[in-house]
Design an enzyme around this catalytic site. Structure first.
Site, PDB file in Angstrom:
ATOM      1  N   ARG A 140      -8.389  -0.682   4.979  1.00 57.47           N
ATOM      2  CA  ARG A 140      -7.531   0.322   4.349  1.00 57.47           C
ATOM      3  C   ARG A 140      -6.193  -0.290   3.935  1.00 57.47           C
ATOM      4  NH1 ARG A 140      -5.761   4.402   7.989  1.00 57.47           N
ATOM      5  NH2 ARG A 140      -4.432   4.723   6.199  1.00 57.47           N
ATOM      6  N   CYS A 149      -4.707  13.020  13.020  1.00 60.29           N
ATOM      7  CA  CYS A 149      -5.179  11.659  12.785  1.00 60.29           C
ATOM      8  C   CYS A 149      -4.964  10.864  14.046  1.00 60.29           C
ATOM      9  CB  CYS A 149      -4.496  11.033  11.598  1.00 60.29           C
ATOM     10  SG  CYS A 149      -3.089  10.042  12.006  1.00 60.29           S
ATOM     11  N   ASP A 155       5.341   0.897  11.788  1.00 63.85           N
ATOM     12  CA  ASP A 155       4.152   0.203  11.274  1.00 63.85           C
ATOM     13  C   ASP A 155       4.066  -1.258  11.731  1.00 63.85           C
ATOM     14  OD1 ASP A 155       3.226   2.454  10.073  1.00 63.85           O
ATOM     15  OD2 ASP A 155       3.704   1.857   8.022  1.00 63.85           O
ATOM     16  N   ILE A 172       8.538   7.391  16.742  1.00 61.37           N
ATOM     17  CA  ILE A 172       8.158   8.120  15.516  1.00 61.37           C
ATOM     18  C   ILE A 172       6.873   8.925  15.745  1.00 61.37           C
ATOM     19  CG2 ILE A 172       7.554   7.921  13.063  1.00 61.37           C
ATOM     20  CD1 ILE A 172      10.296   6.883  13.331  1.00 61.37           C
ATOM     21  N   LYS A 223       0.833  -1.210   0.000  1.00 64.99           N
ATOM     22  CA  LYS A 223       0.000   0.000   0.000  1.00 64.99           C
ATOM     23  C   LYS A 223       0.862   1.252   0.000  1.00 64.99           C
ATOM     24  CE  LYS A 223      -1.749   1.643   4.008  1.00 64.99           C
ATOM     25  NZ  LYS A 223      -1.380   3.063   4.145  1.00 64.99           N
ATOM     26  N   ASN A 224       1.859   1.277   0.897  1.00 62.91           N
ATOM     27  CA  ASN A 224       2.651   2.505   1.052  1.00 62.91           C
ATOM     28  C   ASN A 224       3.565   2.778  -0.130  1.00 62.91           C
ATOM     29  OD1 ASN A 224       1.400   2.946   3.433  1.00 62.91           O
ATOM     30  ND2 ASN A 224       3.183   2.579   4.744  1.00 62.91           N
ATOM     31  N   ARG A 251       0.745  14.727  13.248  1.00 65.08           N
ATOM     32  CA  ARG A 251       1.186  14.508  11.869  1.00 65.08           C
ATOM     33  C   ARG A 251       1.067  15.761  10.993  1.00 65.08           C
ATOM     34  NH1 ARG A 251      -0.607   8.526  10.065  1.00 65.08           N
ATOM     35  NH2 ARG A 251       1.222   8.707   8.775  1.00 65.08           N
ATOM     36  N   PRO A 252       1.887  16.770  11.254  1.00 62.27           N
ATOM     37  CA  PRO A 252       1.862  17.972  10.403  1.00 62.27           C
ATOM     38  C   PRO A 252       2.469  17.697   9.019  1.00 62.27           C
ATOM     39  CG  PRO A 252       3.607  18.117  12.054  1.00 62.27           C
ATOM     40  CD  PRO A 252       2.891  16.830  12.318  1.00 62.27           C
ATOM     41  N   ILE A 253       2.384  18.703   8.137  1.00 61.48           N
ATOM     42  CA  ILE A 253       2.971  18.543   6.795  1.00 61.48           C
ATOM     43  C   ILE A 253       3.997  19.647   6.517  1.00 61.48           C
ATOM     44  CG2 ILE A 253       1.040  17.295   5.724  1.00 61.48           C
ATOM     45  CD1 ILE A 253       0.292  20.108   4.469  1.00 61.48           C
ATOM     46  N   ASP A 254       4.508  20.242   7.617  1.00 63.86           N
ATOM     47  CA  ASP A 254       5.441  21.360   7.442  1.00 63.86           C
ATOM     48  C   ASP A 254       6.671  20.997   6.610  1.00 63.86           C
ATOM     49  OD1 ASP A 254       5.899  19.702   9.676  1.00 63.86           O
ATOM     50  OD2 ASP A 254       7.345  21.111  10.506  1.00 63.86           O
ATOM     51  N   LEU A 255       7.161  19.776   6.750  1.00 59.70           N
ATOM     52  CA  LEU A 255       8.369  19.396   5.996  1.00 59.70           C
ATOM     53  C   LEU A 255       8.079  19.350   4.496  1.00 59.70           C
ATOM     54  CD1 LEU A 255      10.025  16.581   8.154  1.00 59.70           C
ATOM     55  CD2 LEU A 255      10.297  19.045   8.291  1.00 59.70           C
ATOM     56  N   ARG A 264      -4.593  10.676   4.731  1.00 62.57           N
ATOM     57  CA  ARG A 264      -3.527  11.679   4.794  1.00 62.57           C
ATOM     58  C   ARG A 264      -2.605  11.640   3.592  1.00 62.57           C
ATOM     59  NH1 ARG A 264      -1.596  14.362   8.671  1.00 62.57           N
ATOM     60  NH2 ARG A 264       0.438  14.017   7.754  1.00 62.57           N
TER      61      ARG A 264
HETATM   62  C1  UD1 Z   1       4.592   6.991   6.175  1.00 66.04           C
HETATM   63  C2  UD1 Z   1       3.738   5.766   6.030  1.00 66.04           C
HETATM   64  C3  UD1 Z   1       3.263   5.308   7.402  1.00 66.04           C
HETATM   65  C4  UD1 Z   1       4.438   5.131   8.350  1.00 66.04           C
HETATM   66  C5  UD1 Z   1       5.305   6.373   8.367  1.00 66.04           C
HETATM   67  C6  UD1 Z   1       6.589   6.197   9.163  1.00 66.04           C
HETATM   68  C7  UD1 Z   1       2.700   5.982   3.866  1.00 66.04           C
HETATM   69  C8  UD1 Z   1       1.453   6.243   3.099  1.00 66.04           C
HETATM   70  N1  UD1 Z   1       2.587   6.054   5.196  1.00 66.04           N
HETATM   71  O1  UD1 Z   1       3.760   8.014   6.712  1.00 66.04           O
HETATM   72  O2  UD1 Z   1       2.567   4.076   7.254  1.00 66.04           O
HETATM   73  O3  UD1 Z   1       3.970   4.875   9.650  1.00 66.04           O
HETATM   74  O4  UD1 Z   1       5.690   6.735   7.022  1.00 66.04           O
HETATM   75  O5  UD1 Z   1       7.336   5.133   8.667  1.00 66.04           O
HETATM   76  O6  UD1 Z   1       3.743   5.666   3.323  1.00 66.04           O
HETATM   77  N2  UD1 Z   1       6.338  14.872  10.316  1.00 66.04           N
HETATM   78  C9  UD1 Z   1       6.362  16.224  10.581  1.00 66.04           C
HETATM   79  N3  UD1 Z   1       6.183  17.097   9.540  1.00 66.04           N
HETATM   80  C10 UD1 Z   1       5.995  16.659   8.255  1.00 66.04           C
HETATM   81  C11 UD1 Z   1       5.985  15.275   7.998  1.00 66.04           C
HETATM   82  C12 UD1 Z   1       6.159  14.402   9.036  1.00 66.04           C
HETATM   83  O7  UD1 Z   1       6.539  16.638  11.732  1.00 66.04           O
HETATM   84  O8  UD1 Z   1       5.844  17.501   7.366  1.00 66.04           O
HETATM   85  C13 UD1 Z   1       6.545  13.899  11.416  1.00 66.04           C
HETATM   86  C14 UD1 Z   1       5.358  12.964  11.650  1.00 66.04           C
HETATM   87  O9  UD1 Z   1       4.375  13.572  12.467  1.00 66.04           O
HETATM   88  C15 UD1 Z   1       6.031  11.777  12.283  1.00 66.04           C
HETATM   89  C16 UD1 Z   1       7.396  11.731  11.583  1.00 66.04           C
HETATM   90  O10 UD1 Z   1       7.585  13.019  11.031  1.00 66.04           O
HETATM   91  O11 UD1 Z   1       6.222  11.999  13.658  1.00 66.04           O
HETATM   92  C17 UD1 Z   1       7.520  10.716  10.479  1.00 66.04           C
HETATM   93  O12 UD1 Z   1       6.418  10.831   9.623  1.00 66.04           O
HETATM   94  P1  UD1 Z   1       6.487  10.477   8.060  1.00 66.04           P
HETATM   95  O13 UD1 Z   1       7.712   9.648   7.796  1.00 66.04           O
HETATM   96  O14 UD1 Z   1       6.304  11.715   7.287  1.00 66.04           O
HETATM   97  O15 UD1 Z   1       5.210   9.584   7.904  1.00 66.04           O
HETATM   98  P2  UD1 Z   1       4.209   9.526   6.674  1.00 66.04           P
HETATM   99  O16 UD1 Z   1       4.952   9.779   5.413  1.00 66.04           O
HETATM  100  O17 UD1 Z   1       3.005  10.341   6.990  1.00 66.04           O
END
Ligand code: UD1
Length: 426
Positions: free
Chosen positions: A405, A124, A313, A335, A22-23, A129-133, A100
């Site tokens: 899912r 969630c 995961d 994480i 899936k991922n 789980r922000p998207i700032d990065l 997400r």
């Molecule tokens: C992906 C996987 C998810 C897995 C996760 C970690 C998919 C669809 N999902 O999620 O199953 O659990 O990797 O291996 O592939 N973060 C920030 N800002 C950001 C982005 C992330 O602070 O902009 C933080 C997150 O809150 C978290 C950490 O970074 O604490 C890692 O998250 P990330 O690797 O981005 O996870 P996803 O890509 O959402």
């Protein structure tokens, strides 16, 4: 409402066919937005998340067809995504709120169309789980970012320009988003502290077959030399390492013997190492990985970290294993900040677990007992199913939409290797 009813106690033996990941599939589907030629993906799992992203791509104007067949069908192992005509660059709340990973359309859309507006995914169940990065990385490539009315709007009317993206910590999704965007940026992009998950390497493989110029995928530093345009391709989605790891635990817990067909040991070494430490016998075979039990399970310690360390995961599923191990285990989630919601449910089944901050101490018990439980998120659902396989009596899992899912044909796969499990509708 559908429920899963499991009567525990059966030993599992046979072959479980591992589905496409899936991922890996979700970012791969988004690569279609980068080209006006068709992208065909083989080995796609049949999952709700794939349907949700198909709905979103469809909304943006991507035509989706069963590869080799006719019509706009969402189900099928091979789908062709044709983004020759992008009708809309807005990803609406109603679809994004369901998943997400919808944020993964942002980078490709702005790279190809010069603009994209995506609803903020919001919080969630497993934390903020922000998207700032994702957003800072796009800014480093010259995009203007505005946030308004719950939507993020990225624009780069003259196209993205290569730059240096230095992530302060590892993010899988942000690495994927910027990797896709950088393929069409002018000049060279360097992604530092990139995620090294196997899904990143699979994405880079697909993008390279479309004509992207990428080096270093799977390492800390990825370099992308932008190209004018990308072509279509055909790509097979890699096997799901989380699904494989989950069935591996089932083999050990039921004192069974399962061949995880298609599984790739290199993608799941950290999990396999813990399985071996716990008493599993792991053998790499030509067509997959075999896991069997040596008769007992010992306690173990885990800290979740980015790949190649132990994956978050798999944390919930290993907690179920720890719940029936000899002795105590300590499981630390490093994480996500709120990924222990399966703990109270496992305790309902008789597990002995104490959470302090980001660590859980699990004291193995002689037996779990069946009960009604509620799935709280995707991987937590699997941890409850695993518990049900060994619990005395009947375990009933509610809220199956989480499981659907991410686990393809779960009950059929378990039933085929001897489990007493069925989906009922009440
Ligand atoms: C992906 C996987 C998810 C897995 C996760 C970690 C998919 C669809 N999902 O999620 O199953 O659990 O990797 O291996 O592939 N973060 C920030 N800002 C950001 C982005 C992330 O602070 O902009 C933080 C997150 O809150 C978290 C950490 O970074 O604490 C890692 O998250 P990330 O690797 O981005 O996870 P996803 O890509 O959402």
């Amino acid at each position: 409402m559908e429920k899963l009813v499991i009567t525990g106690g059966n030993r599992l033996e046979g072959t479980v066919e591992i589905s496409g990941a899936k991922n890996a599939a979700l970012p791969l589907m988004c690569t279609a937005l980068l080209t006006d030629e068709p992208v065909t993906l083989n080995n796609l799992p049949r999952l709700a998340d794939i349907t949700t992203l198909s709905d979103l791509l469809n909304h943006l104007g991507v035509a989706i067809a069963i590869a080799g067949g006719k019509g706009l069908m969402m189900r099928g192992r091979s789908l062709t995504f044709d983004a020759s005509h992008i009708a809309d660059t807005v990803a609406p709340y109603d679809i994004v709120r369901k998943m997400r990973a919808s944020i993964l359309v942002l980078g490709p859309l702005v790279a190809r169309m010069g603009e994209a507006t995506v609803s903020l995914p919001g919080g969630c169940a497993i934390g903020n789980r922000p998207i700032d990065l994702h957003l800072k990385a796009l800014e480093a490539l010259g995009a203007d970012i505005e946030i308004e009315d719950g939507y993020v709007r990225a624009s780069a009317p003259n196209g993205l320009v290569g730059g240096v993206v230095r992530f302060p910590f590892v993010s899988v999704g942000a690495t994927e988003n910027i990797l896709m965007a950088a393929t069409l940026a002018k000049g060279t992009t360097t992604i530092e502290n990139a995620a090294r998950e196997p899904e990143i390497a699979d994405l880079a493989l697909c993008l390279s077959s479309m004509g992207a110029r990428i080096t270093g995928a799977g390492t800390h530093t990825i370099t992308v030399e932008g190209v004018e345009e990308l072509s279509g391709t055909t790509h097979a989605v890699m096997p799901d390492r989380v699904e494989a790891g989950s069935y591996a635990i089932a083999a050990l817990m039921t004192k069974g013997n399962l061949l995880l067909k298609n599984a790739r040991a290199n993608d799941m070494q950290a999990a396999l190492d813990v399985l071996s430490e716990a008493g599993g016998i792991v053998e790499v075979e030509d067509d997959g990985v075999r896991v069997r039990s040596n008769g007992h399970v010992s306690g173990f310690n885990i800290v979740t970290q980015p790949f190649p360390a132990f994956p978050t995961d798999m944390q919930a599923q290993f907690m179920t294993l720890a719940a029936v191990a000899d002795g105590a285990s300590v499981i630390t989630e490093a994480i996500f900040e709120n990924r222990f919601m399966h703990v109270p449910e496992l305790c309902r089944l008789g597990a002995d677990i104490t959470v302090t901050g980001s660590s859980a101490t699990v004291r193995g018990v002689n037996a779990l007992r069946g009960a009604q439980v509620m799935a709280t998120d995707l991987r937590a659902s699997m941890s409850l199913a695993l518990a049900g396989l060994v619990a005395e009596g009947q375990t009933v899992i509610n809220r199956l939409y989480h499981l659907d899912r991410g686990y393809e044909h779960l009950e059929e796969k378990f039933r085929r290797v001897g489990a007493n499990i069925e989906r009922v509708n009440d």
